[in-house]
Design an enzyme around this catalytic site. Structure first.
Site, PDB file in Angstrom:
ATOM      1  CG  HIS A   6      -8.317  -3.152  -2.500  1.00  0.00           C
ATOM      2  ND1 HIS A   6      -9.738  -2.029  -3.717  1.00  0.00           N
ATOM      3  CD2 HIS A   6      -8.775  -2.142  -1.011  1.00  0.00           C
ATOM      4  CE1 HIS A   6      -9.991  -1.065  -2.475  1.00  0.00           C
ATOM      5  NE2 HIS A   6      -9.163  -1.395  -1.440  1.00  0.00           N
TER       6      HIS A   6
ATOM      7  CG  ASN B 148     -12.304  -0.185   3.741  1.00  0.00           C
ATOM      8  OD1 ASN B 148     -12.490  -0.842   4.494  1.00  0.00           O
ATOM      9  ND2 ASN B 148     -10.889   0.185   3.532  1.00  0.00           N
TER      10      ASN B 148
ATOM     11  CG  ASP C 298      -2.179   0.923   1.123  1.00  0.00           C
ATOM     12  OD1 ASP C 298      -2.977   0.435   0.610  1.00  0.00           O
ATOM     13  OD2 ASP C 298      -1.596   1.726   1.142  1.00  0.00           O
TER      14      ASP C 298
HETATM   15  P1  AMP Z   1      -9.095   1.477   0.149  1.00  0.00           P
HETATM   16  O1  AMP Z   1     -10.153   1.541  -1.427  1.00  0.00           O
HETATM   17  O2  AMP Z   1      -9.755   2.388   0.745  1.00  0.00           O
HETATM   18  O3  AMP Z   1      -9.739  -0.003   0.952  1.00  0.00           O
HETATM   19  O4  AMP Z   1      -8.185   1.670   0.660  1.00  0.00           O
HETATM   20  C1  AMP Z   1      -7.307   1.977  -1.032  1.00  0.00           C
HETATM   21  C2  AMP Z   1      -6.170   1.972  -0.575  1.00  0.00           C
HETATM   22  O5  AMP Z   1      -5.076   2.061  -1.331  1.00  0.00           O
HETATM   23  C3  AMP Z   1      -6.014   2.822   0.174  1.00  0.00           C
HETATM   24  O6  AMP Z   1      -5.221   1.886   1.349  1.00  0.00           O
HETATM   25  C4  AMP Z   1      -4.486   3.675  -0.937  1.00  0.00           C
HETATM   26  O7  AMP Z   1      -3.582   3.993   0.484  1.00  0.00           O
HETATM   27  C5  AMP Z   1      -4.089   2.417  -1.925  1.00  0.00           C
HETATM   28  N1  AMP Z   1      -3.632   3.216  -2.482  1.00  0.00           N
HETATM   29  C6  AMP Z   1      -3.999   4.324  -3.087  1.00  0.00           C
HETATM   30  N2  AMP Z   1      -3.465   4.360  -4.523  1.00  0.00           N
HETATM   31  C7  AMP Z   1      -2.321   3.104  -4.873  1.00  0.00           C
HETATM   32  C8  AMP Z   1      -1.261   3.314  -5.263  1.00  0.00           C
HETATM   33  N3  AMP Z   1      -1.110   3.183  -6.583  1.00  0.00           N
HETATM   34  N4  AMP Z   1      -0.256   1.969  -5.266  1.00  0.00           N
HETATM   35  C9  AMP Z   1      -0.372   1.508  -3.760  1.00  0.00           C
HETATM   36  N5  AMP Z   1      -1.310   1.371  -2.911  1.00  0.00           N
HETATM   37  C10 AMP Z   1      -2.403   2.748  -3.011  1.00  0.00           C
END
Ligand code: AMP
Ligand code: ZN
Length: 115
Positions: free
Chosen positions: A99, A86, A30
Site C-alpha cells: 500500500h 513501508n 486510513d
Molecule cells: P504500514 O503497513 O505500516 O505501512 O501501515 C498500515 C496502515 O494501514 C496503517 O496506517 C493503519 O492505520 C492502516 N489500516 C489498518 N487496517 C485498516 C483498515 N481496516 N482500514 C483502513 N486502514 C487500515
C-alpha cells in the site's frame, strides 16, 4: 475467505471509506489518520510488499503513482502531499498487502525522516 485485511476490503467483506477505484487499484481512507488527508492506495491484486514485487507488477505500480495526484486533490490536498511505502521489518510494514500512503492536507509536513 482471505486472511489479508486489504484483500477483504477489495472483496467488500470489510468496510472502508473508498475514495477511488478502477479495475486495478483501490484507494480508501486510513483508519488511523496521521494528517487531515491520509489515504491508502493499493493494488487490488494481492502483492505482499515492494520487496516481493516482480516485473509484471510495473503497470499497476505506475497506475498507483499516476493516480496519486488526482486522488490527493479529490480529498483536499491541493498543494502537495507525501507518498510513503513501508517495506518489511526495517520499513515497519504492518499490513503485508502493498500500500502507498498519501499524506497531507494540512500544514507542511515535517522534514524527511530523522534516524
Ligand atoms: P504500514 O503497513 O505500516 O505501512 O501501515 C498500515 C496502515 O494501514 C496503517 O496506517 C493503519 O492505520 C492502516 N489500516 C489498518 N487496517 C485498516 C483498515 N481496516 N482500514 C483502513 N486502514 C487500515
Ligand atoms: Zn491482500
Amino acid at each position: 475467505m482471505s486472511d489479508c485485511i486489504f484483500c477483504r476490503i477489495v472483496e467488500g467483506e470489510i468496510p472502508a471509506q473508498k475514495v477511488f477505484e478502477d479495475d486495478e487499484i483501490l484507494a480508501f481512507k486510513d483508519i488511523h489518520p496521521i494528517a487531515p488527508v491520509h489515504i491508502l492506495v493499493i493494488p487490488k491484486r494481492h502483492i505482499e510488499s515492494l520487496d516481493a514485487s516482480v516485473e509484471s507488477d510495473a503497470n499497476v505500480f505506475g497506475r498507483m503513482l499516476v493516480k496519486a495526484g488526482p486522488i490527493a486533490r479529490e480529498v483536499g490536498a491541493h498543494d502537495g502531499f507525501r507518498t510513503i511505502i513501508n517495506t518489511g521489518r526495517i520499513g515497519r510494514q504492518e499490513v503485508y498487502h502493498l500500500h502507498m500512503h498519501i499524506i497531507g492536507g494540512g500544514d507542511p509536513l515535517p522534514a524527511m525522516i530523522k534516524y
